[in-house]
Structures are given as structure tokens and as C-alpha cells.
Write a protein that holds these residues in place. Structure first.
Motif, PDB file in Angstrom:
ATOM      1  N   VAL A   1       0.836  -1.206   0.000  1.00 57.64           N
ATOM      2  CA  VAL A   1       0.000   0.000   0.000  1.00 57.64           C
ATOM      3  C   VAL A   1       0.869   1.254   0.000  1.00 57.64           C
ATOM      4  N   ALA A   2       1.990   1.217   0.716  1.00 61.22           N
ATOM      5  CA  ALA A   2       2.900   2.369   0.727  1.00 61.22           C
ATOM      6  C   ALA A   2       3.434   2.642  -0.670  1.00 61.22           C
ATOM      7  N   ASN A   3       3.663   1.586  -1.447  1.00 64.24           N
ATOM      8  CA  ASN A   3       4.126   1.764  -2.820  1.00 64.24           C
ATOM      9  C   ASN A   3       3.088   2.486  -3.666  1.00 64.24           C
ATOM     10  N   VAL A   4       1.801   2.197  -3.432  1.00 67.62           N
ATOM     11  CA  VAL A   4       0.728   2.845  -4.190  1.00 67.62           C
ATOM     12  C   VAL A   4       0.685   4.335  -3.909  1.00 67.62           C
ATOM     13  N   PHE A   5       0.575   4.702  -2.637  1.00 68.57           N
ATOM     14  CA  PHE A   5       0.457   6.120  -2.292  1.00 68.57           C
ATOM     15  C   PHE A   5       1.770   6.872  -2.483  1.00 68.57           C
ATOM     16  N   GLY A   6       2.893   6.200  -2.208  1.00 74.46           N
ATOM     17  CA  GLY A   6       4.186   6.840  -2.438  1.00 74.46           C
ATOM     18  C   GLY A   6       4.409   7.127  -3.914  1.00 74.46           C
ATOM     19  N   SER A   7       3.998   6.207  -4.774  1.00 80.35           N
ATOM     20  CA  SER A   7       4.121   6.416  -6.216  1.00 80.35           C
ATOM     21  C   SER A   7       3.224   7.549  -6.681  1.00 80.35           C
ATOM     22  N   ASN A   8       2.020   7.632  -6.125  1.00 82.75           N
ATOM     23  CA  ASN A   8       1.112   8.719  -6.510  1.00 82.75           C
ATOM     24  C   ASN A   8       1.658  10.080  -6.095  1.00 82.75           C
ATOM     25  N   MET A   9       2.252  10.138  -4.908  1.00 79.56           N
ATOM     26  CA  MET A   9       2.891  11.385  -4.483  1.00 79.56           C
ATOM     27  C   MET A   9       4.009  11.779  -5.442  1.00 79.56           C
ATOM     28  N   MET A  10       4.851  10.812  -5.739  1.00 75.77           N
ATOM     29  CA  MET A  10       6.002  11.091  -6.589  1.00 75.77           C
ATOM     30  C   MET A  10       5.578  11.428  -8.017  1.00 75.77           C
ATOM     31  N   ASN A  11       4.530  10.762  -8.508  1.00 75.78           N
ATOM     32  CA  ASN A  11       4.059  11.027  -9.860  1.00 75.78           C
ATOM     33  C   ASN A  11       3.650  12.487 -10.043  1.00 75.78           C
ATOM     34  N   VAL A  12       2.886  13.012  -9.076  1.00 77.02           N
ATOM     35  CA  VAL A  12       2.455  14.400  -9.184  1.00 77.02           C
ATOM     36  C   VAL A  12       3.657  15.331  -9.080  1.00 77.02           C
ATOM     37  N   ALA A  13       4.619  14.972  -8.221  1.00 72.46           N
ATOM     38  CA  ALA A  13       5.830  15.796  -8.100  1.00 72.46           C
ATOM     39  C   ALA A  13       6.633  15.807  -9.397  1.00 72.46           C
ATOM     40  N   ILE A  14       6.489  14.759 -10.201  1.00 72.73           N
ATOM     41  CA  ILE A  14       7.195  14.683 -11.479  1.00 72.73           C
ATOM     42  C   ILE A  14       6.772  15.814 -12.411  1.00 72.73           C
ATOM     43  N   LEU A  15       5.556  16.341 -12.213  1.00 74.50           N
ATOM     44  CA  LEU A  15       5.088  17.451 -13.042  1.00 74.50           C
ATOM     45  C   LEU A  15       6.044  18.643 -12.981  1.00 74.50           C
ATOM     46  N   PHE A  16       6.700  18.826 -11.845  1.00 72.38           N
ATOM     47  CA  PHE A  16       7.685  19.917 -11.729  1.00 72.38           C
ATOM     48  C   PHE A  16       8.831  19.700 -12.709  1.00 72.38           C
ATOM     49  N   PHE A  17       9.375  18.482 -12.746  1.00 69.60           N
ATOM     50  CA  PHE A  17      10.507  18.189 -13.627  1.00 69.60           C
ATOM     51  C   PHE A  17      10.072  18.206 -15.092  1.00 69.60           C
ATOM     52  N   ALA A  18       8.831  17.797 -15.354  1.00 69.85           N
ATOM     53  CA  ALA A  18       8.307  17.899 -16.715  1.00 69.85           C
ATOM     54  C   ALA A  18       8.176  19.360 -17.127  1.00 69.85           C
ATOM     55  N   ASP A  19       7.809  20.212 -16.182  1.00 68.96           N
ATOM     56  CA  ASP A  19       7.691  21.640 -16.449  1.00 68.96           C
ATOM     57  C   ASP A  19       9.063  22.242 -16.754  1.00 68.96           C
ATOM     58  N   VAL A  20      10.089  21.761 -16.052  1.00 66.51           N
ATOM     59  CA  VAL A  20      11.453  22.223 -16.320  1.00 66.51           C
ATOM     60  C   VAL A  20      11.877  21.826 -17.737  1.00 66.51           C
ATOM     61  N   ALA A  21      11.515  20.590 -18.131  1.00 72.82           N
ATOM     62  CA  ALA A  21      11.902  20.099 -19.454  1.00 72.82           C
ATOM     63  C   ALA A  21      11.079  20.724 -20.573  1.00 72.82           C
ATOM     64  N   TYR A  22       9.893  21.221 -20.230  1.00 68.49           N
ATOM     65  CA  TYR A  22       8.990  21.779 -21.241  1.00 68.49           C
ATOM     66  C   TYR A  22       9.458  23.161 -21.677  1.00 68.49           C
TER      67      TYR A  22
END
Length: 334
Positions: A242-263
Motif C-alpha cells: 500500500v505504501a508503494n501505491v500512495f508513495g508512487s502517486n505522491m512522486m508522480n504528481v511531483a514529477i510534473l515539476f521536472f516535466a515543467d522544467v523540461a517543457y
């Protein structure tokens, strides 16, 4: 088109194998390091299984120039990750997955909801405010993630069932860490493979980047989370699953920052994506709230091997995916 489809399937097989091995090595690391399965599952394992989303999203935003595919991958992956809870609940038979985990899981669930709310605001408000070329919304997302990670580390106890520190096998720990890094590298390579095949499918069908990102790429990039969580549950490591599920969801949304940097654009990433993502983002929040209610309520009763929270997640996921598919077909027909 057939060869691209074969590549798409092969990439799913590669990440599935890598995720299976990642879970095994994560268990060894959690046991030998005494950090515990909640922390290792929520950050180390979640970080490794989120690598396909990181690579695919940054490549879609920066290299391919497809912001809708980038956002669709993130939000679609999060909906699929939450649907994993239904599979875990079904695996346990008469007992609910929400009764087999410790109460600390509610913290990452709340943080993931807060992150999605900020992302929803960024898409809805279409703010053009940027700091050092990055949207203010994705910057807030990164800050919330970092504060949330610090809070989880402070409030989550380590496992105390592994014995005293004198029993640590440093050889086994080093070997597990080395193998874990190797498997993570395989996941990264598969993530690069996914972007090219996903972009080809999007441009050669009427489904479009939003749907392909939210469904096809999301499913494949979520394969590590699916396999890792199911493997952890089969090993009896329910907290890690379960920690993998919620931890991945947290990290996925945070990835938007790095995608914004690359955009590379004059407008922030979330201001450039289609408003179609508002629905998917709301769906993620609704699924997360239902899962949070399950963690707090810890229901004992089940209907046809599923708790009512799992039924609610399953129904919302199926209806939401169908609505996204139908709306895309309707838009393409106009």
C-alpha cells in the motif's frame, strides 16, 4: 503499426520483470537496514517504480513536445495505481486490505490528495506566473512533496521485528542495493522505449495524446507499481504494497515539476495542457478520498470478496475510463 504494438507489449514485459525483482530487493533492504517496509515501500520502491513516469513524462514534455501526453501519463497512472488496491483487496479473500495495514498510510494519502488539488488548480486557473522558467503551480507541488516526505519520515516508525542492529548482514544489504539499482536502470531504459511507441500510437490513431497518455502509457508505466504491489502482498508485506501505491502517486504528481522544467515554452506546463485533464484529476482525488476513508474506517464487511471501499474505487475507475474514452471518440467525430 504491428511492430510498434509488439514493442509496446515487450516494454510492458520488461518493466514487469524488473518490478518483480525490485520488490524482492526492497524487502531485503527494508529488513537489513531496519528502516522498515513502510518507508522503503513509500520512497525507495515507489521512486524506482515511478521511473517510467519520470522518463516518459519528461520526454513527452521536453523531447516530443506533447504536454497532454505528459499530464495524461501522470493522472492516468495515478488512477491505475489506486485501482491496484482493488486487486489487493480481492487477493485477501475475507479480510480487507485496509485492515491489514498500519494507520500511518493515511499521511501519504492526504499528501497525494493535496498535490492533486494544486495540480487541478493549475489546470483550471491557467496561471502564466513563472519563477526561473517554471510554473508557480508545479513549484508549489514540489514544495508540498518535500514537506510531506519530511513529515512521513518523522511520523513513520521503523520496523522492530527484524532483531537488533548486530544482526545486520552488510554483505546482503550491499548486494540488494546493487541489484536494486540495476533493476531500476532497466526500468529507465523501458521508460524511454515507451515514449516513442506511445507518441506513434497517438499520432496514427484518432484517440489523441490525452487518451493515449491517460490509458495506454499510464497502464504500461504503472506496470512496475502493479507487479511490485501484488508481489509485496503475496509476500505478506501489506504495508509495503500500500505504501508503494500512495508513495508512487505522491512522486508522480511531483514529477510534473521536472516535466515543467523540461517543457520549453513561454507558458507553464499545466497552463498548456487540455482542460480534459480536469476530469482525470478529479477522478484521482475521488479515488484517493475513497481509499483514505477505507484506511480510517477499516471496514470488516465484504461483498463478493471486496470491501465497499474497494467496490467504490472499482466502479469509479471503470466509469471514469469509459467516460474518457467516449468523450475522446465524440471529440474526434466533430
Amino acid at each position: 503499426m504491428l511492430s510498434v504494438s509488439i514493442q509496446f507489449i515487450l516494454s510492458a514485459c520488461v518493466v514487469s520483470f524488473a518490478a518483480y525483482k525490485l520488490c524482492q530487493y526492497a524487502d531485503v533492504i527494508a529488513t537489513e537496514s531496519r528502516l522498515g517496509h513502510v518507508l522503503i515501500g513509500g520512497f525507495l520502491l515507489a521512486g524506482a517504480t515511478s521511473l517510467p513516469e519520470l522518463i516518459t513524462t519528461m520526454s513527452a514534455a521536453g523531447l516530443v513536445g506533447a504536454p497532454d501526453m505528459a499530464a495524461g501519463t501522470i493522472f492516468g497512472s495515478n488512477t491505475i495505481n489506486l485501482a491496484i488496491l482493488v486487486v489487493l483487496d480481492l487477493m485477501l479473500g475475507k479480510r480487507s486490505i485496509f485492515r491489514r495495514i498500519t494507520g500511518e498510510s493515511y499521511i501519504p494519502a492526504i499528501i497525494s490528495i493535496l498535490l492533486c488539488l494544486v495540480a487541478l488548480g493549475g489546470i483550471s486557473l491557467r496561471s502564466r506566473i513563472q519563477i526561473a522558467g517554471v510554473g508557480i503551480d508545479t513549484l508549489i507541488i514540489l514544495i508540498i512533496y518535500m514537506v510531506g516526505a519530511w513529515l512521513i519520515f518523522r511520523t513513520t516508525p521503523s520496523d522492530k521485528t527484524s532483531g537488533d542492529d548486530s544482526g545486520i548482514s552488510w554483505v546482503a544489504l550491499r548486494k540488494a542495493v546493487t541489484n536494486f539499482i540495476c533493476m531500476a536502470a532497466i526500468v529507465v531504459a523501458a521508460g524511454l522505449w515507451l515514449t516513442r511507441t506511445g507518441k506513434f500510437i497517438a499520432t496514427n490513431t484518432m484517440l489523441g495524446e490525452t487518451f493515449v497518455g491517460s490509458i495506454f502509457l499510464a497502464i504500461t508505466t504503472s506496470m512496475p507499481e502493479i507487479v511490485a504491489s501484488v508481489t509485496a502482498a503475496r509476500m505478506g508485506l501489506f504495508n509495503m504494497a500500500v505504501a508503494n501505491v500512495f508513495g508512487s502517486n505522491m512522486m508522480n504528481v511531483a514529477i510534473l515539476f521536472f516535466a515543467d522544467v523540461a517543457y520549453r515554452s513561454s507558458t507553464p506546463l499545466l497552463s498548456s495542457v487540455s482542460t480534459e485533464h480536469i476530469f482525470t484529476c478529479i477522478l484521482v482525488i475521488a479515488l484517493s478520498l475513497t481509499a483514505l476513508l477505507g484506511i480510517v474506517h477499516r471496514s470488516r464487511r465484504k461483498l463478493l470478496r471486496l470491501s465497499w471501499e474497494a467496490w467504490a474505487i472499482a466502479i469509479m475507475y471503470v466509469v471514469g475510463t469509459y467516460f474518457l474514452f467516449v468523450s475522446r471518440l465524440f471529440t474526434a467525430a466533430l
